[in-house]
Write a protein that holds these residues in place. Structure first.
Motif, PDB file in Angstrom:
ATOM      1  N   PRO A 274       0.800  -1.238   0.001  1.00  0.00           N
ATOM      2  CA  PRO A 274       0.020  -0.056  -0.066  1.00  0.00           C
ATOM      3  C   PRO A 274       0.905   1.205  -0.095  1.00  0.00           C
ATOM      4  CG  PRO A 274      -0.857  -1.580   1.340  1.00  0.00           C
ATOM      5  CD  PRO A 274       0.267  -2.282   0.924  1.00  0.00           C
ATOM      6  N   VAL A 275       1.885   1.187   0.704  1.00  0.00           N
ATOM      7  CA  VAL A 275       2.841   2.278   0.508  1.00  0.00           C
ATOM      8  C   VAL A 275       3.489   2.679  -0.806  1.00  0.00           C
ATOM      9  CG1 VAL A 275       5.159   3.303   1.361  1.00  0.00           C
ATOM     10  CG2 VAL A 275       3.654   2.434   3.057  1.00  0.00           C
ATOM     11  N   HIS A 276       3.818   1.612  -1.150  1.00  0.00           N
ATOM     12  CA  HIS A 276       4.255   2.007  -2.848  1.00  0.00           C
ATOM     13  C   HIS A 276       3.333   2.297  -3.846  1.00  0.00           C
ATOM     14  CE1 HIS A 276       7.966   0.349  -1.037  1.00  0.00           C
ATOM     15  NE2 HIS A 276       7.600  -0.812  -0.758  1.00  0.00           N
ATOM     16  N   ILE A 277       1.938   1.557  -3.465  1.00  0.00           N
ATOM     17  CA  ILE A 277       1.155   2.061  -4.376  1.00  0.00           C
ATOM     18  C   ILE A 277       0.625   3.409  -4.175  1.00  0.00           C
ATOM     19  CG2 ILE A 277      -1.596   1.738  -4.658  1.00  0.00           C
ATOM     20  CD1 ILE A 277      -1.290  -1.083  -3.786  1.00  0.00           C
ATOM     21  N   ALA A 278       0.503   4.023  -2.881  1.00  0.00           N
ATOM     22  CA  ALA A 278       0.216   5.211  -2.721  1.00  0.00           C
ATOM     23  C   ALA A 278       1.519   6.295  -3.345  1.00  0.00           C
ATOM     24  CB  ALA A 278       0.475   5.943  -1.383  1.00  0.00           C
ATOM     25  N   ALA A 279       2.776   5.936  -3.414  1.00  0.00           N
ATOM     26  CA  ALA A 279       3.562   6.615  -3.890  1.00  0.00           C
ATOM     27  C   ALA A 279       3.562   6.775  -5.281  1.00  0.00           C
ATOM     28  CB  ALA A 279       5.084   6.118  -3.586  1.00  0.00           C
ATOM     29  N   ALA A 280       3.126   5.607  -6.067  1.00  0.00           N
ATOM     30  CA  ALA A 280       2.825   5.623  -7.359  1.00  0.00           C
ATOM     31  C   ALA A 280       1.796   6.545  -8.046  1.00  0.00           C
ATOM     32  CB  ALA A 280       2.603   4.150  -8.026  1.00  0.00           C
ATOM     33  N   LEU A 281       0.826   6.672  -7.119  1.00  0.00           N
ATOM     34  CA  LEU A 281      -0.375   7.586  -7.340  1.00  0.00           C
ATOM     35  C   LEU A 281       0.009   9.190  -7.067  1.00  0.00           C
ATOM     36  CD1 LEU A 281      -3.085   5.281  -5.573  1.00  0.00           C
ATOM     37  CD2 LEU A 281      -3.064   5.825  -8.085  1.00  0.00           C
ATOM     38  N   GLY A 282       1.235   9.331  -6.556  1.00  0.00           N
ATOM     39  CA  GLY A 282       1.585  10.869  -6.162  1.00  0.00           C
ATOM     40  C   GLY A 282       1.053  11.161  -4.796  1.00  0.00           C
ATOM     41  N   THR A 283       0.559  10.049  -3.916  1.00  0.00           N
ATOM     42  CA  THR A 283       0.070  10.586  -2.640  1.00  0.00           C
ATOM     43  C   THR A 283       1.540  10.560  -1.774  1.00  0.00           C
ATOM     44  OG1 THR A 283      -1.762   9.281  -3.002  1.00  0.00           O
ATOM     45  CG2 THR A 283      -1.340   9.742  -0.480  1.00  0.00           C
ATOM     46  N   ARG A 284       1.262  11.407  -0.619  1.00  0.00           N
ATOM     47  CA  ARG A 284       2.541  11.641   0.013  1.00  0.00           C
ATOM     48  C   ARG A 284       2.651  10.503   1.067  1.00  0.00           C
ATOM     49  NH1 ARG A 284       1.027  17.418   2.131  1.00  0.00           N
ATOM     50  NH2 ARG A 284      -0.981  16.461   1.608  1.00  0.00           N
ATOM     51  N   THR A 285       3.986   9.965   1.531  1.00  0.00           N
ATOM     52  CA  THR A 285       4.009   8.821   2.256  1.00  0.00           C
ATOM     53  C   THR A 285       5.029   9.049   3.299  1.00  0.00           C
ATOM     54  OG1 THR A 285       5.635   7.777   0.983  1.00  0.00           O
ATOM     55  CG2 THR A 285       3.388   7.429   0.213  1.00  0.00           C
ATOM     56  N   VAL A 286       4.825   8.427   4.440  1.00  0.00           N
ATOM     57  CA  VAL A 286       6.007   8.150   5.619  1.00  0.00           C
ATOM     58  C   VAL A 286       6.192   6.762   5.599  1.00  0.00           C
ATOM     59  CG1 VAL A 286       6.849   8.427   8.145  1.00  0.00           C
ATOM     60  CG2 VAL A 286       5.228  10.136   6.981  1.00  0.00           C
ATOM     61  N   SER A 287       7.543   6.217   5.281  1.00  0.00           N
ATOM     62  CA  SER A 287       7.774   4.912   5.361  1.00  0.00           C
ATOM     63  C   SER A 287       8.660   4.397   6.261  1.00  0.00           C
ATOM     64  CB  SER A 287       8.137   4.286   3.780  1.00  0.00           C
ATOM     65  OG  SER A 287       8.991   5.377   3.344  1.00  0.00           O
ATOM     66  N   ILE A 288       8.483   3.126   6.906  1.00  0.00           N
ATOM     67  CA  ILE A 288       9.364   2.591   8.038  1.00  0.00           C
ATOM     68  C   ILE A 288      10.171   1.450   7.481  1.00  0.00           C
ATOM     69  CG2 ILE A 288       9.375   1.679  10.478  1.00  0.00           C
ATOM     70  CD1 ILE A 288       6.604   3.004  10.620  1.00  0.00           C
ATOM     71  N   PHE A 289      11.453   1.483   7.595  1.00  0.00           N
ATOM     72  CA  PHE A 289      12.189   0.258   7.005  1.00  0.00           C
ATOM     73  C   PHE A 289      13.175  -0.038   8.039  1.00  0.00           C
ATOM     74  CE2 PHE A 289      10.938   2.292   3.111  1.00  0.00           C
ATOM     75  CZ  PHE A 289      10.899   1.525   2.368  1.00  0.00           C
ATOM     76  N   ARG A 290      13.190  -1.344   8.161  1.00  0.00           N
ATOM     77  CA  ARG A 290      13.960  -2.135   9.161  1.00  0.00           C
ATOM     78  C   ARG A 290      15.041  -2.907   8.483  1.00  0.00           C
ATOM     79  NH1 ARG A 290      10.400  -5.075  13.127  1.00  0.00           N
ATOM     80  NH2 ARG A 290      12.583  -5.474  13.704  1.00  0.00           N
ATOM     81  N   VAL A 291      14.538  -4.157   8.143  1.00  0.00           N
ATOM     82  CA  VAL A 291      15.541  -5.120   7.398  1.00  0.00           C
ATOM     83  C   VAL A 291      15.630  -4.915   6.117  1.00  0.00           C
ATOM     84  CG1 VAL A 291      14.913  -6.820   9.352  1.00  0.00           C
ATOM     85  CG2 VAL A 291      13.609  -6.703   7.288  1.00  0.00           C
ATOM     86  N   THR A 292      14.785  -4.199   5.576  1.00  0.00           N
ATOM     87  CA  THR A 292      15.078  -3.758   4.063  1.00  0.00           C
ATOM     88  C   THR A 292      15.421  -2.451   3.928  1.00  0.00           C
ATOM     89  OG1 THR A 292      12.693  -3.227   3.919  1.00  0.00           O
ATOM     90  CG2 THR A 292      13.335  -5.205   3.234  1.00  0.00           C
ATOM     91  N   ASP A 293      16.010  -2.008   2.705  1.00  0.00           N
ATOM     92  CA  ASP A 293      16.730  -0.756   2.499  1.00  0.00           C
ATOM     93  C   ASP A 293      15.901   0.177   1.628  1.00  0.00           C
ATOM     94  OD1 ASP A 293      18.741   1.015   1.895  1.00  0.00           O
ATOM     95  OD2 ASP A 293      20.099  -0.255   1.157  1.00  0.00           O
ATOM     96  N   ALA A 294      15.767   1.299   2.614  1.00  0.00           N
ATOM     97  CA  ALA A 294      14.977   2.560   2.132  1.00  0.00           C
ATOM     98  C   ALA A 294      15.464   3.073   0.902  1.00  0.00           C
ATOM     99  CB  ALA A 294      14.997   3.671   3.193  1.00  0.00           C
ATOM    100  N   ARG A 295      17.003   3.002   0.636  1.00  0.00           N
ATOM    101  CA  ARG A 295      17.482   3.582  -0.567  1.00  0.00           C
ATOM    102  C   ARG A 295      17.079   2.865  -1.578  1.00  0.00           C
ATOM    103  NH1 ARG A 295      23.448   3.293   0.864  1.00  0.00           N
ATOM    104  NH2 ARG A 295      22.508   1.124   1.703  1.00  0.00           N
ATOM    105  N   ARG A 296      17.036   1.439  -1.561  1.00  0.00           N
ATOM    106  CA  ARG A 296      16.764   0.642  -2.568  1.00  0.00           C
ATOM    107  C   ARG A 296      15.192   0.341  -2.931  1.00  0.00           C
ATOM    108  NH1 ARG A 296      15.026  -4.554  -3.491  1.00  0.00           N
ATOM    109  NH2 ARG A 296      16.150  -5.731  -5.286  1.00  0.00           N
ATOM    110  N   ASN A 297      14.427   0.435  -1.874  1.00  0.00           N
ATOM    111  CA  ASN A 297      12.743   0.042  -2.167  1.00  0.00           C
ATOM    112  C   ASN A 297      12.083   1.505  -1.696  1.00  0.00           C
ATOM    113  OD1 ASN A 297      14.039  -2.561  -2.241  1.00  0.00           O
ATOM    114  ND2 ASN A 297      12.687  -3.317  -0.626  1.00  0.00           N
ATOM    115  N   GLY A 298      12.349   2.334  -1.008  1.00  0.00           N
ATOM    116  CA  GLY A 298      11.666   3.547  -0.695  1.00  0.00           C
ATOM    117  C   GLY A 298      11.029   4.593  -1.671  1.00  0.00           C
ATOM    118  N   PRO A 299      10.029   4.943  -1.497  1.00  0.00           N
ATOM    119  CA  PRO A 299       9.475   6.015  -2.392  1.00  0.00           C
ATOM    120  C   PRO A 299      10.404   6.859  -2.519  1.00  0.00           C
ATOM    121  CG  PRO A 299       7.657   5.454  -0.799  1.00  0.00           C
ATOM    122  CD  PRO A 299       9.179   4.428  -0.483  1.00  0.00           C
ATOM    123  N   ARG A 300      10.628   7.720  -3.512  1.00  0.00           N
ATOM    124  CA  ARG A 300      11.654   8.757  -3.878  1.00  0.00           C
ATOM    125  C   ARG A 300      10.900  10.114  -4.072  1.00  0.00           C
ATOM    126  NH1 ARG A 300      15.439   5.858  -8.287  1.00  0.00           N
ATOM    127  NH2 ARG A 300      13.426   5.303  -9.215  1.00  0.00           N
ATOM    128  N   GLY A 301      11.643  11.137  -3.657  1.00  0.00           N
ATOM    129  CA  GLY A 301      10.943  12.501  -4.097  1.00  0.00           C
ATOM    130  C   GLY A 301      10.650  13.304  -2.538  1.00  0.00           C
TER     131      GLY A 301
END
Length: 346
Positions: A274-301
């Protein structure tokens, strides 16, 4: 030219691959593009204006019916793909399953990742154009775009996420529900607790604190989305923490979830679909990354704030960990609330 994209799962990964569509269409607007995806994720792509057709894999149903049914189902899909006469296939998945359909779909040009980036080596047997990744292709969307650029040069650089189609009927239903809840015209903040790995989760008590502060300090009733029984129980616990002011959104179809996230002002969640869907729609997001890498997977911008666990071992990609509790608590409620408030003010 007729092109097949093979990206079968999972929800967030399919969303990350969407920029390839815009690249291909900008390179050749006459191009006909189809997509092979698992049936459960197909509604995300149905009706997309840049796609001609969505082919469905029914892997789960085939496995339930037994090995012979799985073989028949896979062969039926292969025959369906071969009948389309594809000129080019892009295998954005890079594993053995995607390789099976890539290798046998009949396309003369079959692009995939080189050995350093492929997920499972049998995939290499299915492709005849293998694309190495550069240091600049670190983000998962850029990895997919690298194949698109190699296969079809001359496209136009696209936004870091999307585009994603919103179903008109689903959007109308969501707007009716928001109006019935007296939320039309008010800030809509979606909190999504769940994700696929336990080690990706932010602790439940932190979600409860966040929801209580949203209600108490900002006067915002959060919308709580969920995908299974465990997540529904978590949503109920989060709702109780803010005195019943939160709204537990009824579980609907995938197009309805997309429509809700399109209507939202802000979405908060872990590394989850749902976070990645929101980002693709242009909706603002706050995302929490622990074991995965925010630089690789996280919404950008600038519309997105990514919070990475500050432990020296993060990201570790572990599905179980003796430091799980410490890692979850290392991102504080204050940090998430501050990020949320900053984006709402912005």
């Amino acid at each position: 030219m007729r092109v097949l994209i093979v990206k079968v799962s999972a929800l967030g990964d399919v969303v990350h691959a969407l920029p390839v569509l815009a690249w291909l269409k900008s390179a050749d607007p006459r191009m006909e593009i189809d997509w092979l995806v698992e049936e459960s994720f197909a509604p995300l792509l149905d009706g997309h204006p840049l796609l001609r057709k969505v082919h469905r894999l029914r892997t789960k149903a085939w496995r339930k019916a037994g090995a012979l049914a799985a073989l028949r189902g896979a062969w039926g899909t292969i025959r369906e793909l071969r009948a389309e006469g594809y000129d080019l296939v892009l295998d954005l998945q890079g594993n053995s399953k995607s390789g099976l359909f890539t290798g046998l779909c009949g396309a003369p040009q079959r692009f995939g990742f080189a050995r350093d980036a492929v997920r499972e080596w049998p995939n290499l047997l299915a492709t005849n154009r293998r694309v190495p990744l550069s240091q600049g292709d670190f983000h998962i969307s850029d990895r997919s775009l690298a194949l698109g650029r190699a296969a079809v040069p001359g496209g136009v650089e696209v936004l870091p996420a999307g585009p994603l189609h919103v179903n008109d009927q689903a959007l109308a239903r969501v707007r009716q529900q928001l109006e019935a809840l007296a939320l039309a015209g008010k800030p809509v903040v979606v909190l999504h607790y769940g994700t696929t790995w336990g080690t990706k989760l932010w602790p439940l008590e932190r979600w409860q604190e966040l929801a209580a502060r949203l209600c108490g300090e900002l006067g915002i009733r959060p919308l709580l989305t969920w995908g299974n029984t465990e997540e529904n129980a978590a949503a109920e616990a989060i709702g109780e923490a803010c005195g019943g002011q939160a709204v537990i959104w009824p579980r609907g179809s995938l197009p309805e979830l997309v429509a809700l996230l399109d209507e939202a002002d802000l979405v908060v969640g872990a590394d989850t679909g749902p976070v990645h869907i929101a980002a693709a729609l242009g909706t603002r997001t706050v995302s929490i990354f622990r074991v995965t890498d925010a630089r690789r997977n996280g919404p950008r911008g600038e519309a997105h704030i990514r919070l990475q666990a500050p432990l020296d071992c993060s990201p570790c990609l572990r599905k179980s960990c003796p430091r799980d509790g410490e890692c979850g608590r290392s991102i504080t409620t204050d940090e998430v609330f501050s990020a949320l408030r900053r984006l709402l003010r912005g």
